[in-house]
Design an enzyme around this catalytic site. Structure first.
Site, mmCIF file in Angstrom:
data_model
loop_
_atom_site.group_PDB
_atom_site.id
_atom_site.type_symbol
_atom_site.label_atom_id
_atom_site.label_comp_id
_atom_site.label_asym_id
_atom_site.label_seq_id
_atom_site.Cartn_x
_atom_site.Cartn_y
_atom_site.Cartn_z
ATOM 1 N N TYR A 67 32.262 39.839 47.130
ATOM 2 C CA TYR A 67 33.203 38.908 47.758
ATOM 3 C C TYR A 67 34.167 39.704 48.620
ATOM 4 O O TYR A 67 34.793 40.654 48.155
ATOM 5 C CB TYR A 67 33.986 38.141 46.676
ATOM 6 N N ASP A 75 36.102 48.077 50.372
ATOM 7 C CA ASP A 75 36.993 46.950 50.116
ATOM 8 C C ASP A 75 37.721 47.201 48.793
ATOM 9 O O ASP A 75 37.190 46.979 47.708
ATOM 10 C CB ASP A 75 36.178 45.654 50.073
ATOM 11 N N LYS A 124 46.150 41.873 47.130
ATOM 12 C CA LYS A 124 46.535 41.736 45.716
ATOM 13 C C LYS A 124 47.696 42.659 45.313
ATOM 14 O O LYS A 124 48.816 42.449 45.717
ATOM 15 C CB LYS A 124 45.316 41.914 44.809
#
Ligand SMILES: Cc1ncc(COP(=O)(O)O)c(C=O)c1O
Length: 454
Positions: A166, A261, A289
């Protein structure tokens, strides 16, 4: 930002295991809120994750590793804002940093501000691949811009991602994130309506943890591929020994920028994230995040020659890459991010959290074994998962092969017993989960097993 937080000041509220017997009873007020939300938001949900009908609630407040709903039910949080709150909810240092900054103004568009320069100065030596960086406002924003920078740099259109990974909500990332009927590699399937076929066709998909499959795709298509984008730990799947290094080597050999990522792994596996933890240095890295301490901050960092395409003095010239956003370098996000670095620089924060996560996995294994549940508990550092399977997954298809229906039946039960986990997805622990939280978790998990068996 100065002083490092004393350990005692970040201890969560003391709640004994027995007090956590969440009955998940909703007051009329909370039921009315849920009903009202049904008329306000599609599916009554703020985003893509809705709770199951019989275990719905509305968040009211959070502190440390726990949160409470409108009715006052208490939960232990293993979702943590989708992994954002590695420091736990409402951390006092973050509260202080935000409120001090709020009285001085919060943002001046993406023009230089003191806090952004200060924050970037602290980040640069921590992030190994970072020669230049740009703040963004989310993880999706970061991967979107990293892909554009790579396309600009190489002059190629396609990207390669791994099946089950993702990288965000945008059109270039929503390919084969959770394919129920996967296609033959390197074809992928679009995960959502609304993406033009011409766009989803720009993505090649490879199996995670399979370096030779990657090599054969690159051998055939390297000249079309602008970037290989990879999650160092794919959702919860650990890289096989040497896999990330092999991806690095192949990207170098075929002259393709590697985008690591780190939206999830950044600052969670040590200050240096996955780059330090797995000893791999990409061309670009993306963050979200934890980096913003709970505020909307992301980051793209990497090689100067790739990042410098976004130099605004080249606007209108050949090779200029547009990278901008109204809220980039937001000062509240920068001060919250610096407070996060302060806390994470404390002595033994990571060691303690990793030990506690191991203790959590061991305790859950004991509960599930005693109850003969056939559940495998696994994970790396502060992320963990449980699946009805015998073998730890090494790629997306292994996850598909686990008994997802059984897990889906168990998850609302966990919630009713006061354990908040993201359905079907990996779980997080924060630096504030303590032994009481773990004991309460073991007791609740045991009750869930007994309830399911009866
Ligand atoms: C690895 C990874 N990349 C990118 C994203 C997108 O981040 P955001 O939800 O902040 O847009 C996520 C979100 O969970 C993620 O896990």
């Amino acid at each position: 930002m100065g002083q490092i937080q004393a350990a005692s000041a970040i201890e969560p509220t003391a709640v004994t295991p027995r007090e956590l017997m969440s009955k998940h009873r909703l007051t009329a007020e909370e039921a009315e809120q849920i009903e009202r939300a049904g008329h306000l938001f599609p599916g009554g949900a703020l985003g893509g994750n809705a709770l199951s009908e019989d275990a719905k609630f509305v968040f009211s407040r959070g502190e440390g590793a726990r949160f409470w709903d409108t009715s006052g039910n208490e939960y232990i949080d293993y979702v943590l804002g989708s992994g954002t709150f590695f420091l736990g909810h409402a951390h006092p240092r973050i509260q202080r940093a935000i409120s001090e900054q709020a009285s001085r103004g919060t943002h001046f568009f993406a023009y230089l501000n003191e806090q952004a320069i200060e924050f970037a100065t602290r980040l640069k030596p921590i992030i190994r691949c970072c020669e230049r960086m740009r703040f963004t406002t989310s993880g999706s924003d970061s991967t979107f811009h990293a892909i554009r920078l790579a396309r600009g740099f190489t002059g190629r259109d396609k990207i390669l991602k791994f099946e089950g990974a993702y990288h965000g909500a945008h059109d270039y990332a929503q390919v084969s994130t959770t394919p129920k009927n996967p296609l033959e590699f390197p074809s992928g399937t679009s995960d959502t309506a609304g993406i033009p076929r011409a766009v989803s066709d720009l993505t090649f998909v490879a199996p995670y943890n399979d370096a030779s499959a990657l090599e054969s795709i690159l051998k055939e298509h390297a000249s079309e591929i602008a970037a290989v984008i990879i999650e160092p730990i794919q959702r919860i799947i650990r890289p096989r020994d040497g896999f990330l290094q092999k991806v690095r080597e192949l990207c170098t050999r075929f002259n393709i920028p590697m985008i690591l990522d780190e939206v999830v792994t950044g600052f969670r596996y040590g200050l240096g994230g996955a780059q330090d933890y797995f000893d791999v240095v990409p061309d670009l890295a993306t963050y979200g995040k934890i980096i913003g301490g709970g505020l909307p901050v992301g980051l793209v960092a990497g090689r100067a020659d790739i990042m410098d395409q976004a130099d605004p003095s080249n606007k209108g010239k050949e090779g200029y890459v547009y990278q901008n956003g109204t809220l980039q370098g937001h000062m509240l996000g920068c001060v919250a991010g610096m407070a996060t670095l302060d806390v994470l620089s404390e002595d033994r924060v990571y060691e303690r959290t990793f030990e506690r996560a191991e203790h959590l996995r061991d305790g859950l294994r004991r509960v599930f074994t005693d109850n003969r549940m056939g559940i495998l508990v696994f994970g790396e550092g502060p992320m963990w998962h449980m699946l009805f399977t015998e073998k730890e997954p090494e790629n997306w298809r292994d996850i598909l092969a686990a008994d997802g229906a059984k897990l889906a039946k168990m998850e609302p039960e966990l919630l009713r017993q006061g354990l908040f986990v993201l359905p079907g997805n990996r779980r997080f622990i924060s630096i504030q989960h303590n032994e009481d939280d773990l004991e309460a978790t073991f007791e609740a998990a045991d009750r869930v097993c007994k309830a399911l068996k009866s």
